[in-house]
Design an enzyme around this catalytic site. Structure first.
Site, mmCIF file in Angstrom:
data_model
loop_
_atom_site.group_PDB
_atom_site.id
_atom_site.type_symbol
_atom_site.label_atom_id
_atom_site.label_comp_id
_atom_site.label_asym_id
_atom_site.label_seq_id
_atom_site.Cartn_x
_atom_site.Cartn_y
_atom_site.Cartn_z
ATOM 1 N N ILE B 97 39.188 82.049 -6.256
ATOM 2 C CA ILE B 97 38.315 82.195 -5.042
ATOM 3 C C ILE B 97 38.254 81.209 -4.127
ATOM 4 C CG2 ILE B 97 36.193 81.566 -6.506
ATOM 5 C CD1 ILE B 97 34.804 83.783 -4.715
ATOM 6 N N CYS B 98 38.469 81.415 -2.743
ATOM 7 C CA CYS B 98 38.073 80.760 -1.692
ATOM 8 C C CYS B 98 39.065 79.502 -1.738
ATOM 9 C CB CYS B 98 36.631 80.315 -1.790
ATOM 10 S SG CYS B 98 35.905 79.415 -0.461
ATOM 11 N N GLY B 99 38.756 78.075 -1.517
ATOM 12 C CA GLY B 99 39.778 77.184 -1.415
ATOM 13 C C GLY B 99 40.530 77.054 -2.652
ATOM 14 N N VAL B 101 42.312 79.406 -3.827
ATOM 15 C CA VAL B 101 43.393 80.343 -3.230
ATOM 16 C C VAL B 101 44.161 79.543 -2.383
ATOM 17 C CG1 VAL B 101 44.002 82.640 -2.780
ATOM 18 C CG2 VAL B 101 41.798 82.483 -3.584
#
Lengths: 197, 197
Positions: B97-99, B101
């Site tokens: 998730i988020c960073g 990815v």
């Protein structure tokens, strides 16, 4: 620098303080510290938190006490009660969510505030719960210096606490919370893409 | 007992793994452990997590790797890369998730999966990002053994990962996530009060 103390007990609820702690701690004029009865506290999700203060060693001056819910709020520890009583007496803003609100109900702290919580039915046996204010069937309730919320309301809880401490304008707080609640794509539809301004 | 490893780096995002870790760790047949490059890791919200494993000392057998977002995923640490590569090679389910990815995009792990993330624009400079699959403008995307999500999608991320690991029926997972997303009162309106059954 303003200081928020996040009070967590064994098996605290990971999701309940997450939005509020991260919003506060990213701002230069606020810092977040954790406090508990023991040096290492496990979350419901299995994260081991090494806390900054043991109750009794906390700093005298702080600007917000956040009581995170969890499975250990039936503890009748005297130091815990002393910290919370003193914080109310000093008119320091308090946010309490989920199991932490049960603790406030049991110990008579809710009687002169409108409030909410997980369920008023479980408080019927508490002899110190004699509310002059109302139990409101809402996700989160702010009254005077106290915000209460049920355990499914981490974002509404965050919004009310941020408004209580005048963290930003109600409009800006509302936009931040809309992003958290409804996500990036719904936010863009309503307010525009914040990265393309 | 199935084991989930939550991979967190310095300044990890408190809210991104909170729903998933607590859902998994409350079930008797799942346990959650944390893993990082260092023994103590700070969250964005100022919580200090004492991790269970340093990367390199992790158990051989685990059933899910959750890569929690945050501000340190630009780290090109070889051991970090080795753990993630091995996990993909062993077909172990991964949620990012988020960073986290961004890290997968930069290192070529997204090319053969449909995926999402915070923003595809920031990946244009990554020479290893040459997707055969699509970047989908959705809160969370599941494809083969990988779930990806943007940082405002902790609940959608949780839902997709729980479906990937067949944690429960899709209907039950949907109900749990509805409670988390829309709160107790909306849940009661749609499904009835779960405490009055």
């Amino acid at each position: 620098m303003k200081k928020a103390l996040f009070l967590i007990l064994e098996e605290y609820a990971d999701w309940e303080g997450a939005y509020l702690s991260s919003t506060l701690n990213q701002r230069e004029d606020w810092s977040v510290d954790t406090i508990s009865l023991d040096g290492i506290v496990s979350s419901i999700g299995g994260f081991q938190t090494s806390v900054d203060y043991i109750i009794g060693s906390e700093p005298e001056d702080f600007n917000l006490l956040v009581m995170v819910g969890g499975n250990s709020w039936s503890d009748d520890n005297k130091e815990l009660l002393r910290l919370i009583r003193t914080t109310f007496q000093n008119n320091i803003p308090i946010g309490a969510i989920c199991g932490a609100v049960d603790f406030l109900a049991k110990n008579g702290f809710l009687n002169d505030h409108n409030h909410t919580g997980n369920s008023v039915y479980v408080w019927n046996d508490y002899k110190n719960y004699n509310p002059e204010g109302n139990f409101l069937e809402k996700q989160a309730v702010k009254d005077k210096n106290l915000v209460t919320a049920n355990g499914t309301a981490p974002i509404e809880f965050t919004k009310e606490v941020l408004e209580l401490i005048e963290f930003d304008t109600p409009e800006n707080i509302g936009k931040m919370m809309y992003m958290n609640k409804y996500g990036f794509y719904n936010y863009c539809e309503k307010y525009g893409n914040p990265y393309l301004d």
